[in-house]
Design a protein around this motif. Structure first.
Motif, mmCIF file in Angstrom:
data_model
loop_
_atom_site.group_PDB
_atom_site.id
_atom_site.type_symbol
_atom_site.label_atom_id
_atom_site.label_comp_id
_atom_site.label_asym_id
_atom_site.label_seq_id
_atom_site.Cartn_x
_atom_site.Cartn_y
_atom_site.Cartn_z
ATOM 1 N N SER A 55 62.795 83.819 115.474
ATOM 2 C CA SER A 55 64.024 83.020 115.349
ATOM 3 C C SER A 55 63.774 81.764 114.537
ATOM 4 C CB SER A 55 64.562 82.642 116.733
ATOM 5 O OG SER A 55 64.933 83.798 117.425
ATOM 6 N N ASP A 167 69.972 87.563 113.910
ATOM 7 C CA ASP A 167 68.937 87.353 114.921
ATOM 8 C C ASP A 167 69.266 88.142 116.184
ATOM 9 O OD1 ASP A 167 66.881 86.515 116.500
ATOM 10 O OD2 ASP A 167 67.264 84.375 116.287
ATOM 11 N N GLU A 168 68.599 89.257 116.383
ATOM 12 C CA GLU A 168 68.800 90.143 117.529
ATOM 13 C C GLU A 168 70.290 90.287 117.853
ATOM 14 O OE1 GLU A 168 65.892 90.578 120.301
ATOM 15 O OE2 GLU A 168 64.557 88.990 119.590
#
Ligand SMILES: Nc1ncnc2c1ncn2[C@@H]1O[C@H](COP(=O)(O)OP(=O)(O)OP(=O)(O)O)[C@@H](O)[C@H]1O
Ligand SMILES: [Mg+2]
Length: 269
Positions: A55, A167-168
């Motif tokens: 991240s 991000d995810e």
């Protein structure tokens, strides 16, 4: 996609990017000399265990935090700070609940002063690409998590970003919806040809989606290996996960991580 192109200047380049945070008065090195190149139109995944700095890497590229040293180069220019040319989709949908789906997708265009008619046209087009046609006028609370994430993707794509940073984005979704969304993002990527930089700790997700996987190591976060993913496309059928090549790639990644201690590993295999 990248295979057919002559190798030119990459769209995005991370050069020796390092990041140190202060933790309890002491310096804590989160990223050490991360080097990575992403070509225009490529779908690149960063894969790594929790806390390895995935991240942080994406936030540095987004311009939300600044690296301690090294450089981020986009389109041949050194990048500083955020901007509409970098679209972002995170795990939290970050949609505005008081606006409809369409109004959420139009947000960035509104801020840029795009006319109402043009906003409508672009939002309609992007909502169709992510499979949300018919839900334009729904309010955010009326739609499912998967639909919210589609809306967030449409909103990012509506600004025609040079690169989409994710991000995810599917982590909060149930397994079936996550798989649907993986297929959906591949379709949107093929239609829009947007370069995508995607963070995940799910090995199968990285293999299913990517052209290239940046496998990261931890303590400090660094690039362990960059793997070219030559699985054929299109990959709209999840059945390709049972293919031999898919299994070989998974084995290769498991091998790469076999040196890490169990407690450091939260990868989903
Ligand atoms: N703003 C911050 N200040 C201090 N430390 C931070 C900050 N942001 C992240 N860190 C630390 O940096 C390390 C890497 O964090 P990061 O969020 O990038 O991990 P990650 O790989 O994304 O993990 P996950 O898979 O759990 O999301 C962690 O140890 C985290 O605690
Ligand atoms: Mg993270």
């Amino acid at each position: 996609m990248s295979e057919t192109k002559a190798k030119g200047v990459p769209l995005l380049e991370l050069r020796d990017v390092s990041k140190t945070f202060l933790k309890d008065g002491a310096e804590f090195k989160v990223l050490e000399k991360v080097n990575l190149e992403i070509d225009e139109g490529e779908f690149v995944c960063i894969l790594g265990p929790t806390g390895c700095g995935k991240s942080v890497t994406l936030q540095i590229v987004a311009g939300l935090i600044e690296q301690s040293s090294g450089s981020v180069i986009l389109d041949g220019r050194e990048e500083h700070g955020p901007g509409p040319h970098k679209g972002m989709v995170f795990q939290e949908y970050a949609l505005l609940p008081w606006r409809s789906v369409r109004e959420n997708v139009e947000l960035g265009l509104e801020l840029k002063g795009v006319s109402r008619k043009e906003r409508h046209r672009i939002a309609g087009e992007q909502l169709e690409i992510v499979g949300l046609k018919g839900a334009e006028n729904s309010m955010v609370h009326e739609i499912s998590g998967g639909m919210r994430q589609r809306a967030a993707i449409a909103r990012a794509l509506a600004n025609s970003p040079r690169i989409l940073l994710m991000d995810e984005p599917f982590e909060a979704l149930d397994a079936l919806t996550k798989e649907e969304m993986q297929i959906q993002i591949l379709k949107a990527w093929e239609k829009t040809k947007t370069t995508i930089f995607f963070v995940t700790h799910d090995v199968d997700e990285a293999i299913f989606l990517s052209d290239k996987i940046c496998v990261m190591d931890i303590n400090p976060g660094r690039v362990k290996k960059i793997l070219e993913n030559r699985l054929p496309r299109p990959r709209h059928e999840l059945v390709c996960r049972t293919d031999r090549e898919f299994g070989e790639m998974r084995d290769q990644i498991i091998q790469l991580y076999s040196s890490l201690k169990d407690e450091e590993l939260d990868l989903v295999f």
